[in-house]
Structures are given as C-alpha cells and as structure tokens.
Design an enzyme around this catalytic site. Sequence first.
Site, PDB file in Angstrom:
ATOM      1  N   ASN A   9       0.859  -1.190   0.000  1.00 34.53           N
ATOM      2  CA  ASN A   9       0.000   0.000   0.000  1.00 34.53           C
ATOM      3  C   ASN A   9       0.892   1.237   0.000  1.00 34.53           C
ATOM      4  O   ASN A   9       1.488   1.573   1.014  1.00 34.53           O
ATOM      5  CB  ASN A   9      -0.891  -0.029   1.256  1.00 34.53           C
ATOM      6  CG  ASN A   9      -1.697   1.243   1.411  1.00 34.53           C
ATOM      7  OD1 ASN A   9      -1.845   2.023   0.461  1.00 34.53           O
ATOM      8  ND2 ASN A   9      -2.227   1.463   2.605  1.00 34.53           N
ATOM      9  N   HIS A  95      -9.474   0.908   4.988  1.00 38.56           N
ATOM     10  CA  HIS A  95      -8.160   1.132   5.612  1.00 38.56           C
ATOM     11  C   HIS A  95      -8.351   2.077   6.804  1.00 38.56           C
ATOM     12  O   HIS A  95      -9.178   2.993   6.746  1.00 38.56           O
ATOM     13  CB  HIS A  95      -7.180   1.730   4.599  1.00 38.56           C
ATOM     14  CG  HIS A  95      -5.787   1.777   5.132  1.00 38.56           C
ATOM     15  ND1 HIS A  95      -5.348   2.781   5.948  1.00 38.56           N
ATOM     16  CD2 HIS A  95      -4.744   0.918   5.004  1.00 38.56           C
ATOM     17  CE1 HIS A  95      -4.086   2.540   6.290  1.00 38.56           C
ATOM     18  NE2 HIS A  95      -3.702   1.414   5.730  1.00 38.56           N
ATOM     19  N   GLU A  97      -6.798   4.546   7.822  1.00 38.65           N
ATOM     20  CA  GLU A  97      -6.686   5.991   7.541  1.00 38.65           C
ATOM     21  C   GLU A  97      -7.975   6.523   6.922  1.00 38.65           C
ATOM     22  O   GLU A  97      -8.358   7.674   7.155  1.00 38.65           O
ATOM     23  CB  GLU A  97      -5.463   6.244   6.640  1.00 38.65           C
ATOM     24  CG  GLU A  97      -4.169   6.107   7.432  1.00 38.65           C
ATOM     25  CD  GLU A  97      -2.973   5.584   6.656  1.00 38.65           C
ATOM     26  OE1 GLU A  97      -2.976   5.659   5.413  1.00 38.65           O
ATOM     27  OE2 GLU A  97      -2.037   5.075   7.309  1.00 38.65           O
ATOM     28  N   GLU A 167      -5.253  -5.232  10.592  1.00 37.13           N
ATOM     29  CA  GLU A 167      -4.266  -4.172  10.770  1.00 37.13           C
ATOM     30  C   GLU A 167      -4.570  -3.422  12.065  1.00 37.13           C
ATOM     31  O   GLU A 167      -5.388  -2.481  12.060  1.00 37.13           O
ATOM     32  CB  GLU A 167      -4.333  -3.193   9.603  1.00 37.13           C
ATOM     33  CG  GLU A 167      -4.026  -3.800   8.262  1.00 37.13           C
ATOM     34  CD  GLU A 167      -3.470  -2.750   7.321  1.00 37.13           C
ATOM     35  OE1 GLU A 167      -2.317  -2.892   6.906  1.00 37.13           O
ATOM     36  OE2 GLU A 167      -4.172  -1.777   7.024  1.00 37.13           O
ATOM     37  N   GLY A 173       2.356   2.174  10.680  1.00 34.31           N
ATOM     38  CA  GLY A 173       3.267   3.308  10.540  1.00 34.31           C
ATOM     39  C   GLY A 173       4.002   3.682  11.807  1.00 34.31           C
ATOM     40  O   GLY A 173       4.645   4.731  11.865  1.00 34.31           O
TER      41      GLY A 173
END
Length: 254
Positions: A9, A95, A97, A167, A173
């Site tokens: 990604n 996702h 985010e 995730e 991150g």
Amino acid sequence: MRRPLIAGNWKMHGSRGTVRALLTALRDGLDGTDGVDVMVLPPAIYIPDAVRQLDGGPVRVGAQNVADQEQGAFTGEIAADMLTDFGCTHALVGHSERRSLYGESDALVAARFAAAQRHGVTPILCVGETLQERESGATETVVAAQIDAVADVAGREALADAVVAYEPVWAIGTGVSASPEQAQGMHAFIRARLAHHGVSATAVRLLYGGSVKPDSAAELFAQPDIDGALVGGASLKADDFLGIIARAREARVS
Ligand code: PEP
C-alpha cells in the site's frame, strides 16, 4: 493450501518518476513469485502507468479505495467499473486511515465492499482496533462489528470472495508490529467470525498489516492463520518489499 499474498500500500507517496523507478526495481528484483501473489496499490492516478509497466508480469495492481456507488455525481470517487477498465483486480476498503481521517463508517466500508464485488473487483477488507480499544478489552468486539457490517450489507456469502487484512491501528506506521502471537490470535478470531457467517473459513486469505519489515516477516508468516501481509512503509523500498516477498516464499516451503 492458501496462496500467500504480499500487497504494498503506497498510500499518497511518490511521483510519476519514483513510481516508474520502484516498479522497475521490483520487476528486476523478482525472480518469479514461486507460489506467492504480489500486488502493488499505487495512488490512483498512477494505476494506468503501473498496469502498463507491469503488463505480462506476475505483479498485480490494486486500488487504495473504491466508490460505494456505480456512476454519478460523487466528486472525487472512483467506481469499481473504472478500476477494472484499467486492469485493477483488487481494492482496499476500510483502511484505518480512511476510517479515522475521512470518517468512513463500518456501513460505508461495507457498501464499498459490495460495490467492488458487483464489478469483479476483489475487496481487501481492512479491520483492526485502536490502542485505546485494545487496552479497554474491546479488540474482538470492534473487529467483529467491522466484519458483521459487511455480512449485513453485502451478504454473508460475500465474505467468501474477499481478502481480509487485520491491521491493528496502533501498529500502522509506528514501527511497532503486533507480536506473532497477538497477530495469530486475532487471525484465528477473524477466521472463526467468518465461519460464524457460514463462510468456509479455511479458504479466505487473511493478511497481517502493521509495520511489517523483512526482519519481522518470517515469524509472522510462520503462524498458521497468517497468509501474507499488507505492507505500507516497507513497500516503498524495493529491497525491503522484495525481502518480505522472499520470507513469504520461504514460509511456503518450510
Ligand atoms: C498500512 O498502511 O496498511 C500499513 C500496514 O502501513 P505500515 O506497514 O507502514 O505500518
């Protein structure tokens, strides 16, 4: 046996030049994929370039999101049909985010999932809990709700034809991956939740995502319910991404 999938990604990183260079390095560095599926998910505007450059090779191209609608006045969205027009086979939905920065609810994510499937795009459903949710003991409740929303909107059988990426938000991150035991525990839970919806739980590929690096990949891929990885930061460095793909290959033969 489920075929491992390693998906990169790229988020909103790169330029036309760096995309070309990264794909060249990836293509040149891949000595066949040996039973492992490999995919890149570039920013949408670079998808046509990526498909053209990777044409005829084993690396697939996916999208980072997909519209919940077919066509119409939905500024900024990209319909599933448009993705297939350009050779995209998969799309992320949900996702973290998108959920946290753009307010995408479980219901909207489920509608995106359903729209992708209607047009032959395989959704990669991202699920996972925040640190606060984990610390308050709500991890399984949160992840179950994210899966159940898809079953409600798209139908239970829709889950059979998807990829699920676990995730944990606190691992994305941050450089802090879930431990192999934590990841395996949640993958087993997700498989059980799919079975609860009547889905043949052994068939669906479950990816782990969250600070996967070549050094941490082998232990993750050794877990029985982890079928590959959704890779963010490390997918932007060809050597790291190739290293993760190599660990997936080794896990298959070991
Ligand atoms: C991601 O964004 O899906 C991801 C897993 O990112 P990272 O590997 O950088 O944690």
